[in-house]
Motif scaffolding. Structure first.
Motif, short mmCIF file in Angstrom:
data_model
loop_
_atom_site.label_atom_id
_atom_site.label_comp_id
_atom_site.label_asym_id
_atom_site.label_seq_id
_atom_site.Cartn_x
_atom_site.Cartn_y
_atom_site.Cartn_z
N SER A 73 0.91 -1.10 -0.12
CA SER A 73 0.11 0.01 -0.01
C SER A 73 0.87 1.43 0.08
O SER A 73 0.95 1.94 -1.17
CB SER A 73 -0.96 -0.19 1.32
N THR A 186 -4.91 -1.25 -6.62
CA THR A 186 -6.41 -1.31 -5.79
C THR A 186 -6.55 -2.65 -4.85
O THR A 186 -5.82 -3.52 -5.12
CB THR A 186 -7.43 -1.18 -6.81
N VAL A 188 -9.01 -4.71 -1.64
CA VAL A 188 -10.13 -4.47 -0.73
C VAL A 188 -9.79 -5.67 0.45
O VAL A 188 -9.20 -6.63 0.31
CB VAL A 188 -11.42 -4.98 -1.58
N SER A 189 -10.54 -5.54 1.59
CA SER A 189 -10.46 -6.15 2.62
C SER A 189 -11.24 -7.75 2.42
O SER A 189 -12.17 -7.99 1.41
CB SER A 189 -10.97 -5.57 3.92
N GLY A 192 -14.89 -7.56 2.11
CA GLY A 192 -15.64 -6.60 1.04
C GLY A 192 -15.68 -5.33 1.07
O GLY A 192 -16.56 -4.58 0.40
N ASP A 193 -14.90 -4.72 2.04
CA ASP A 193 -15.22 -3.30 2.54
C ASP A 193 -13.72 -2.58 2.67
O ASP A 193 -12.67 -3.31 2.15
CB ASP A 193 -15.77 -2.98 3.84
N ASN A 195 -12.11 -0.20 0.80
CA ASN A 195 -11.65 -0.22 -0.87
C ASN A 195 -10.30 0.76 -0.52
O ASN A 195 -10.41 1.77 0.03
CB ASN A 195 -12.48 0.16 -1.67
N SER A 196 -9.33 0.52 -1.26
CA SER A 196 -8.32 1.32 -1.47
C SER A 196 -7.76 1.63 -3.02
O SER A 196 -7.79 0.35 -3.60
CB SER A 196 -6.91 0.94 -0.56
N TYR A 197 -7.23 2.66 -3.02
CA TYR A 197 -6.68 2.93 -4.43
C TYR A 197 -5.43 3.78 -4.35
O TYR A 197 -5.04 4.67 -3.57
CB TYR A 197 -7.80 3.86 -5.35
N SER A 223 -8.16 5.73 0.77
CA SER A 223 -8.57 4.52 1.57
C SER A 223 -10.08 4.60 2.24
O SER A 223 -10.03 5.85 2.98
CB SER A 223 -7.70 3.87 2.48
N ASP A 224 -10.94 3.82 1.73
CA ASP A 224 -12.33 4.07 2.38
C ASP A 224 -12.47 3.81 3.81
O ASP A 224 -11.72 2.75 4.18
CB ASP A 224 -13.44 3.26 1.47
#
Length: 239
Positions: A73, A186, A188-189, A192-193, A195-197, A223-224
């Motif tokens: 990341s 990109t 995702v955990s 399913g949440d 999310n990172s870019y 990062s969400d």
């Protein structure tokens, strides 16, 4: 978070040091005669691949490639996996408990003694605080151009000043980078949440017959957040 970095230098030098220690051992007369015929000894390799042993204080040196292999990341997330940075705040782990702490960003915390007690350097130059609390957000540094990270694991106030009561983290840039590199990532955990870019672009070139060098980088990382309603255990508490 977006970061735009521009670095320029006029002169660059590279020095190589080879050290050979004499071997103390008993030898026969024939071996002594053979050794006398040797006119030159060239050291072509060494088991010591890091230069932290030559510093006046204990230094841990980690290359950027090793850090990104551990946490693709970004570099601060990889540093946070080291035991000495367990109390740090990152994009995915917040340790904000009061109104005097920033609510987002990557703030390194050596030995969990406070982000303001650790000195952050960029190529040996002190990085000014980026938050009202006095800490330095590592996301603002040009991570795409970082070559290695030197961490002074012991108190270094005598050598670096009062800001280094806990230690020093020095980000060394690759000031001889030539060419263009970039990447898009990109993730995702497992649930399913979160999310990172991530998108990076860096370029460098020499000019004036190699007497000058210019390089720069552009980075974006997002990062969400994870809300309590996103996980099953969290929904049990908010019902």
């Amino acid at each position: 978070m977006k970061t735009i970095t521009f670095v320029a230098s006029l002169l660059a030098g590279v020095s190589l040091i080879a050290v050979a220690a004499p071997a103390l051992a008993q030898s026969s007369p024939s071996q002594t005669a053979d050794a006398a015929d040797v006119e030159e000894v060239i050291v072509t390799g060494s088991r010591i691949v890091r230069d932290g042993f030559e510093a006046p204080t204990p230094v841990t040196t980690v290359t950027a490639d090793a850090l990104l292999a551990r946490a693709p990341s970004n570099i601060p997330d990889a540093l946070n996996q080291l035991p000495i940075f367990r109390g740090s705040q990152s994009n995915s782990r917040s340790v904000t408990w009061n109104a005097n702490s920033p609510n987002q960003g990557n703030y390194l915390n050596l030995r969990n003694l406070g982000t303001t007690r650790s000195l952050i350097l960029l190529d040996g130059v002190r990085v000014p605080p980026t938050s009202f609390a006095g800490g330095v957000d590592i996301n603002t540094l040009p991570q795409a151009l970082v070559q290695r990270v030197d961490v002074v694991t012991g108190g270094a106030s005598a050598a670096y000043g009062s800001d280094a009561m806990v230690g020093v983290v020095n980000f060394i840039l690759d000031k001889n980078f030539k060419g263009v590199k970039g990447g898009v990532q990109t993730g995702v955990s497992t649930y399913g949440d979160a999310n990172s870019y991530k998108a990076t672009l860096a370029a460098g070139m020499s000019f004036a017959g190699g007497r000058g060098h210019i390089e720069g980088s552009v980075e974006h990382f997002e990062s969400d957040p994870i809300r309590a309603s996103d996980r099953e255990n969290g929904r049990k508490f908010i019902q």
